[in-house]
Design a protein around this motif. Structure first.
Motif, short mmCIF file in Angstrom:
data_model
loop_
_atom_site.label_atom_id
_atom_site.label_comp_id
_atom_site.label_asym_id
_atom_site.label_seq_id
_atom_site.Cartn_x
_atom_site.Cartn_y
_atom_site.Cartn_z
N GLY A 1 5.90 4.96 -3.95
CA GLY A 1 5.92 6.24 -3.27
C GLY A 1 5.54 6.11 -1.81
O GLY A 1 5.46 5.02 -1.26
N MET A 2 5.30 7.25 -1.17
CA MET A 2 4.94 7.28 0.24
C MET A 2 3.57 6.64 0.44
O MET A 2 2.65 6.91 -0.32
N THR B 1 -0.15 6.01 1.94
CA THR B 1 -1.22 6.85 2.46
C THR B 1 -1.99 6.05 3.49
O THR B 1 -1.89 4.81 3.54
N ASP C 1 -2.55 9.49 9.43
CA ASP C 1 -1.18 9.96 9.34
C ASP C 1 -1.00 10.94 10.49
O ASP C 1 -1.64 11.99 10.52
N THR D 1 3.46 13.60 7.22
CA THR D 1 4.65 13.37 6.41
C THR D 1 4.63 12.04 5.66
O THR D 1 5.56 11.73 4.91
N GLY D 2 3.59 11.23 5.87
CA GLY D 2 3.47 9.96 5.16
C GLY D 2 4.37 8.85 5.66
O GLY D 2 4.57 7.87 4.95
N ASP D 3 4.90 9.00 6.88
CA ASP D 3 5.73 7.92 7.40
C ASP D 3 5.46 7.61 8.88
O ASP D 3 6.03 6.67 9.42
N GLU E 1 9.11 2.12 4.25
CA GLU E 1 8.39 3.38 4.09
C GLU E 1 7.69 3.90 5.33
O GLU E 1 7.50 5.10 5.47
N ILE E 2 7.28 3.01 6.23
CA ILE E 2 6.62 3.45 7.46
C ILE E 2 7.67 3.51 8.56
O ILE E 2 8.25 2.49 8.93
N HIS E 3 7.90 4.71 9.06
CA HIS E 3 8.91 4.88 10.12
C HIS E 3 8.33 4.54 11.49
O HIS E 3 9.03 3.98 12.33
#
Length: 94
Positions: free
Chosen positions: A6-7, A9, A30, A34-36, A70-72
């Motif tokens: 999942g996203m 944290t 964060d 939005t978790g990214d 997952e991390i933008h």
């Protein structure tokens, strides 16, 4: 091996960095909720004598596939203990 579902944290990112830099003081937040998109401050003796690019590569290596999938965005601040940054000495918490 460490796996994430999942996203990510802020806590999961912190733990992932800590697994590669066990002496580090790490703050992760964060930035958008939005978790990214994250910002991280990492203070570690492992950074002593290393340039900015190498320090960031060390953190990127710790995060591995999280950065690919997952991390933008990740804003990094990396220092060795005792370094002065913007007139402030960075110290690890005791």
């Amino acid at each position: 091996m460490w796996q994430h579902r999942g996203m990510p944290t802020a806590s999961a990112i912190r733990e992932r960095i800590l697994s590669s830099l066990p002496d580090a003081e790490i703050e992760v937040r964060d930035t958008t909720g939005t978790g990214d998109h994250f910002a991280a401050r990492v203070v570690s003796a492992a950074f002593a004598g290393r340039g900015l690019v190498e320090r960031h590569q060390m953190v990127y290596a710790a995060l591995g596939e999280l950065l690919e999938r997952e991390i933008h965005a990740l804003s990094l601040s990396t220092q060795a203990p005792g370094e002065r940054v913007g007139g402030k000495t960075m110290e690890k918490d005791a």
